[in-house]
Write a protein that holds these residues in place. Structure first.
Motif, PDB file in Angstrom:
ATOM      1  N   TYR A 368      -3.500   4.922  -5.643  1.00 19.28           N
ATOM      2  CA  TYR A 368      -3.139   3.540  -5.280  1.00 19.28           C
ATOM      3  C   TYR A 368      -2.887   3.432  -3.782  1.00 19.28           C
ATOM      4  O   TYR A 368      -3.348   2.485  -3.118  1.00 19.28           O
ATOM      5  CB  TYR A 368      -1.878   3.107  -6.034  1.00 19.28           C
ATOM      6  CG  TYR A 368      -2.075   2.888  -7.515  1.00 19.28           C
ATOM      7  CD1 TYR A 368      -3.341   2.679  -8.075  1.00 19.28           C
ATOM      8  CD2 TYR A 368      -0.975   2.900  -8.380  1.00 19.28           C
ATOM      9  CE1 TYR A 368      -3.501   2.489  -9.435  1.00 19.28           C
ATOM     10  CE2 TYR A 368      -1.124   2.705  -9.743  1.00 19.28           C
ATOM     11  CZ  TYR A 368      -2.390   2.495 -10.272  1.00 19.28           C
ATOM     12  OH  TYR A 368      -2.551   2.303 -11.609  1.00 19.28           O
ATOM     13  N   LEU A 369      -2.121   4.403  -3.267  1.00 19.26           N
ATOM     14  CA  LEU A 369      -1.784   4.351  -1.848  1.00 19.26           C
ATOM     15  C   LEU A 369      -3.013   4.527  -0.963  1.00 19.26           C
ATOM     16  O   LEU A 369      -3.122   3.917   0.115  1.00 19.26           O
ATOM     17  CB  LEU A 369      -0.743   5.424  -1.526  1.00 19.26           C
ATOM     18  CG  LEU A 369       0.636   5.240  -2.188  1.00 19.26           C
ATOM     19  CD1 LEU A 369       1.505   6.473  -1.985  1.00 19.26           C
ATOM     20  CD2 LEU A 369       1.343   4.019  -1.605  1.00 19.26           C
ATOM     21  N   MET A 370      -3.970   5.380  -1.384  1.00 17.70           N
ATOM     22  CA  MET A 370      -5.209   5.576  -0.624  1.00 17.70           C
ATOM     23  C   MET A 370      -6.014   4.295  -0.540  1.00 17.70           C
ATOM     24  O   MET A 370      -6.737   4.058   0.429  1.00 17.70           O
ATOM     25  CB  MET A 370      -6.062   6.675  -1.282  1.00 17.70           C
ATOM     26  CG  MET A 370      -5.520   8.081  -1.095  1.00 17.70           C
ATOM     27  SD  MET A 370      -6.484   9.273  -2.046  1.00 17.70           S
ATOM     28  CE  MET A 370      -8.113   9.006  -1.336  1.00 17.70           C
ATOM     29  N   ASN A 371      -5.862   3.437  -1.562  1.00 19.55           N
ATOM     30  CA  ASN A 371      -6.637   2.203  -1.613  1.00 19.55           C
ATOM     31  C   ASN A 371      -5.850   1.014  -1.052  1.00 19.55           C
ATOM     32  O   ASN A 371      -6.162  -0.142  -1.351  1.00 19.55           O
ATOM     33  CB  ASN A 371      -7.074   1.904  -3.047  1.00 19.55           C
ATOM     34  CG  ASN A 371      -8.194   2.827  -3.500  1.00 19.55           C
ATOM     35  OD1 ASN A 371      -9.371   2.595  -3.243  1.00 19.55           O
ATOM     36  ND2 ASN A 371      -7.809   3.922  -4.174  1.00 19.55           N
ATOM     37  N   GLY A 372      -4.839   1.296  -0.272  1.00 20.33           N
ATOM     38  CA  GLY A 372      -4.123   0.234   0.436  1.00 20.33           C
ATOM     39  C   GLY A 372      -2.964  -0.387  -0.322  1.00 20.33           C
ATOM     40  O   GLY A 372      -2.397  -1.387   0.139  1.00 20.33           O
ATOM     41  N   CYS A 373      -2.580   0.158  -1.459  1.00 23.14           N
ATOM     42  CA  CYS A 373      -1.432  -0.379  -2.216  1.00 23.14           C
ATOM     43  C   CYS A 373      -0.139   0.040  -1.516  1.00 23.14           C
ATOM     44  O   CYS A 373       0.001   1.174  -1.060  1.00 23.14           O
ATOM     45  CB  CYS A 373      -1.479   0.157  -3.631  1.00 23.14           C
ATOM     46  SG  CYS A 373      -0.061  -0.309  -4.641  1.00 23.14           S
ATOM     47  N   SER A 374       0.801  -0.864  -1.454  1.00 17.45           N
ATOM     48  CA  SER A 374       2.096  -0.539  -0.849  1.00 17.45           C
ATOM     49  C   SER A 374       3.026   0.073  -1.902  1.00 17.45           C
ATOM     50  O   SER A 374       2.838  -0.109  -3.118  1.00 17.45           O
ATOM     51  CB  SER A 374       2.740  -1.789  -0.262  1.00 17.45           C
ATOM     52  OG  SER A 374       3.054  -2.710  -1.300  1.00 17.45           O
ATOM     53  N   LEU A 375       4.042   0.807  -1.424  1.00 16.01           N
ATOM     54  CA  LEU A 375       4.988   1.443  -2.331  1.00 16.01           C
ATOM     55  C   LEU A 375       5.772   0.413  -3.139  1.00 16.01           C
ATOM     56  O   LEU A 375       6.133   0.657  -4.296  1.00 16.01           O
ATOM     57  CB  LEU A 375       5.942   2.333  -1.529  1.00 16.01           C
ATOM     58  CG  LEU A 375       6.794   3.312  -2.344  1.00 16.01           C
ATOM     59  CD1 LEU A 375       5.913   4.266  -3.134  1.00 16.01           C
ATOM     60  CD2 LEU A 375       7.725   4.090  -1.422  1.00 16.01           C
ATOM     61  N   ILE A 376       6.027  -0.753  -2.544  1.00 15.28           N
ATOM     62  CA  ILE A 376       6.780  -1.788  -3.248  1.00 15.28           C
ATOM     63  C   ILE A 376       6.019  -2.307  -4.451  1.00 15.28           C
ATOM     64  O   ILE A 376       6.616  -2.693  -5.470  1.00 15.28           O
ATOM     65  CB  ILE A 376       7.126  -2.947  -2.267  1.00 15.28           C
ATOM     66  CG1 ILE A 376       8.172  -3.869  -2.907  1.00 15.28           C
ATOM     67  CG2 ILE A 376       5.880  -3.751  -1.907  1.00 15.28           C
ATOM     68  CD1 ILE A 376       9.500  -3.259  -3.084  1.00 15.28           C
ATOM     69  N   MET A 377       4.683  -2.308  -4.394  1.00 15.87           N
ATOM     70  CA  MET A 377       3.881  -2.774  -5.534  1.00 15.87           C
ATOM     71  C   MET A 377       3.919  -1.781  -6.689  1.00 15.87           C
ATOM     72  O   MET A 377       3.631  -2.132  -7.824  1.00 15.87           O
ATOM     73  CB  MET A 377       2.442  -3.027  -5.087  1.00 15.87           C
ATOM     74  CG  MET A 377       2.299  -4.200  -4.118  1.00 15.87           C
ATOM     75  SD  MET A 377       0.606  -4.433  -3.539  1.00 15.87           S
ATOM     76  CE  MET A 377      -0.222  -4.845  -5.087  1.00 15.87           C
ATOM     77  N   ILE A 378       4.234  -0.522  -6.393  1.00 12.69           N
ATOM     78  CA  ILE A 378       4.431   0.472  -7.452  1.00 12.69           C
ATOM     79  C   ILE A 378       5.844   0.368  -7.998  1.00 12.69           C
ATOM     80  O   ILE A 378       6.093   0.539  -9.193  1.00 12.69           O
ATOM     81  CB  ILE A 378       4.173   1.893  -6.900  1.00 12.69           C
ATOM     82  CG1 ILE A 378       2.719   2.009  -6.409  1.00 12.69           C
ATOM     83  CG2 ILE A 378       4.477   2.946  -7.959  1.00 12.69           C
ATOM     84  CD1 ILE A 378       2.420   3.317  -5.704  1.00 12.69           C
TER      85      ILE A 378
END
Length: 449
Positions: A368-378
């Motif tokens: 997720y993080l590699m694809n631009g997802c932020s930690l808050i969205m997790i």
């Protein structure tokens, strides 16, 4: 919109992965919440005190009592009164409660008293020119009606009555101009057939005299009575405990707290004194120091167990005190230990579930993080999962405490339930944030298959 969709899909994916654990946590937290609030209510006296259940006199706090709160309790009393031993137990139960120096009891209540016209006609006719109307307050009349006494029909007239125990007589500072005041020693009948001592108001002077014996119909029973005192003129109850001026000038005082020393009475003879004891406690108030309500409730429970009778209910007692009213101190302590154990297990289960979830999903989070997802969205789907796990506990508590505790300050109890759920969510959210803060996001980004 895509972010919201992603977080929703992540929530459902994560919830399904731990479906059984999540359902188990829902059940455990629902049970824990109910038990925590009940035990908290018991030990911390949760609940507001209704103004009409408490009287503040100076620095003293008096709580009203009742013994007619539960149908089950009434059935137990009725069963007890089928034997002479049960009737004696009830009278001794009342006497034991009244003997407490730490928690004194006062019992008093307005109540009409019916007297035989033929008896009163003799007293009025022989000793005064007054008629029945003269001994009643302005605007009141004495109306005769047919009534039963000891299985026979008589013309009865209804007079103003006041029932009180000897402690109330002293508390209100009542004094007699003739005869004796009410005192506990005078309320012990040697034989069940002995007359009950009564005190009459000043307006009866010249009509009734000391030693007069008459039959008084009080409640459902008839008692032989003997006049032992005549009140001073102007005798009255304290305004804090009555409506109007509380004048007793026109009243006949019939006592609560009558005991029978003779142990040979029959059930028929004793039952009226046993029920008089119940009525006295039901019309009682007890003095309780601030912060000592639970101790008072426990002392009542102890006496009730001693005589195998239901405990009386103190109006200000909390839901937990009432629900656990018949349990021993040992049983309550065992329930407390089980509640703490279950709550710790539930919190431990929550921590372990989300720790394992975060550890087992670390590779997915890296993608997720590699694809631009932020930690808050997790983080948000995980927090939402914690909230959903607690929803059944919240709804269960709202239903149980709204329905089952309607007379035990439901707003205070519901607030405690909501606060407990909020605290658990805060703890769970804090744990999730802590676990995620410990994740090496750079390592997750570099992680490959």
């Amino acid at each position: 919109m895509r972010k919201l969709r992603f977080m929703a899909e992540e929530f459902f994916r994560s919830f399904r992965m731990s479906l059984f654990k999540n359902l188990l946590l829902m059940v455990v937290f629902s049970i824990s919440l109910v038990m925590v609030v009940i035990m908290g209510s018991y030990y911390f006296e949760l609940g507001d005190r209704y103004s009409d259940s408490v009287k503040k006199i100076g620095d003293q706090t008096w709580y009203y009592m009742t013994i007619f709160g539960e149908e089950e309790s009434m059935n137990e009393f009725e069963d007890a009164f089928t034997s002479a031993a049960g009737c004696y137990d009830m009278m001794e139960y009342e006497a034991e409660l009244r003997s407490s120096r730490d928690y004194p009891i006062l019992s008093f209540a307005d109540g009409a008293i019916d007297l035989k016209d033929e008896e009163m006609a003799r007293f009025f006719g022989e000793r005064s020119n007054k008629d029945f109307l003269d001994v009643m307050e302005d605007g009141e009349t004495v109306e005769s009606s047919l009534g039963m006494i000891d299985g026979q029909t008589y013309l009865l007239s209804r007079y103003r009555g006041m029932q009180m125990d000897a402690a109330s007589f002293r508390f209100f500072g009542l004094r007699v101009q003739e005869g004796e005041e009410l005192h506990e020693d005078h309320l012990i009948l040697e034989h069940v057939s002995d007359p009950v001592p009564i005190v009459v108001g000043s307006q009866y002077k010249g009509i009734l005299k000391l030693g007069d014996v008459l039959s008084a119909s009080v409640g459902w029973y008839v008692y032989p009575c003997r006049v032992v005192g005549i009140l001073e003129e102007g005798a009255a109850l304290s305004s804090e405990f009555c409506f109007g001026d509380g004048s007793l000038d026109y009243s006949i005082i019939f006592p609560f707290g009558v005991q029978v020393a003779d142990r040979t009475g029959t059930v028929e003879e004793l039952k009226k004194y046993a029920e008089l004891a119940i009525t006295g406690l039901d019309n009682g108030i007890t003095l309780v120091a601030d912060g000592k309500l639970r101790q008072r409730v426990e002392s009542i429970k102890s006496v009730a167990r001693q005589y195998h009778l239901p405990p009386i209910e103190v109006f200000g007692e909390s839901m937990g005190m009432n629900f656990l009213g018949k349990e021993s101190a040992t049983t309550v302590m065992i329930m407390l230990v089980l509640t703490v154990t279950l709550s710790c297990f539930a919190l431990y289960g929550l921590f372990v579930t989300f720790y394992d979830k975060i550890q087992s999903n670390s590779r997915i989070y890296g993608i997720y993080l590699m694809n631009g997802c932020s930690l808050i969205m997790i983080l948000i789907p995980l927090l939402l999962e914690v909230a959903v796990i607690l929803v059944p506990a919240f709804l269960t508590g709202a239903y149980i405490f709204n329905v089952g505790s309607a007379k035990y300050q439901p707003e205070a109890i519901l607030s405690a339930a909501r606060l407990t759920v909020g605290i658990v969510f805060a703890i769970g959210a804090g744990a999730v944030i802590f676990f995620l803060r410990g994740v090496d996001t750079e390592h997750l980004v570099r992680q490959r298959d």
